[in-house]
Design a protein around this motif. Sequence first.
Motif, PDB file in Angstrom:
ATOM      1  N   UNK A  61      -2.901  -7.677   9.451  1.00 24.85           N
ATOM      2  CA  UNK A  61      -4.200  -7.395   8.847  1.00 24.85           C
ATOM      3  C   UNK A  61      -4.358  -5.886   8.766  1.00 24.85           C
ATOM      4  N   UNK A  62      -4.792  -5.429   7.589  1.00 26.50           N
ATOM      5  CA  UNK A  62      -4.986  -3.998   7.394  1.00 26.50           C
ATOM      6  C   UNK A  62      -6.381  -3.752   6.866  1.00 26.50           C
ATOM      7  N   UNK A  63      -7.048  -2.747   7.433  1.00 28.59           N
ATOM      8  CA  UNK A  63      -8.337  -2.314   6.903  1.00 28.59           C
ATOM      9  C   UNK A  63      -8.432  -0.799   7.088  1.00 28.59           C
ATOM     10  N   UNK A  64      -9.619  -0.240   6.928  1.00 29.78           N
ATOM     11  CA  UNK A  64      -9.771   1.208   6.986  1.00 29.78           C
ATOM     12  C   UNK A  64      -9.499   1.783   8.376  1.00 29.78           C
TER      13      UNK A  64
END
Length: 136
Positions: A8-11
Motif C-alpha cells: 500500500x502506498x500513500x503520501x
Amino acid sequence: MLLQGKTHQDDRGVITFNNEFDASEIKRIYTIENHSTDFIRGWQGHKIEQRWFASMKGSFEISVIEVDDFTNPSKDLISQKYLLTDEVLTYLHIPAGCITAIQSKSLDSKLLVLADYQLGEIADEYRYSLDYFNYM
C-alpha cells in the motif's frame, strides 16, 4: 505454498504486508545473504521442521524438492521453483519433508527465514550436494 503479500502506498510512504500469514508457530528468526548471485545454497532441509521464507531485500529463486527418503533420496525427484522479491511481503512456506536450494538473483539480497523449532531443539538437518539430483 505461497502466501501472497500486498503493498500500500500513500503520501506517507509504502507499506508491504501479509495479513494471511499466521506467525503463531514461529520459534526462531534469521536472515540469509549469499556472497554472490552465482552461489546456490543447498540442498538442505528438514524431515520434521518447517520454514517460511520472505525476501527482505532484492530477490531470490528458491527450488524446493519433496524428499521421498531422507537416507537415500531418489535422484530424479522434481523440484518446484519460486521467485521471491522485496516488492511485497510474500511468504514461501516450506513444509516438513522438503529440501531447498536458494540463489539470490540480485546483489545484496537478504532473505528472512522463520522456523518452527529452536536451534538444537531437535536433530533434523539433511544436506545433499548440488549435483546429487539429476536435473541440476
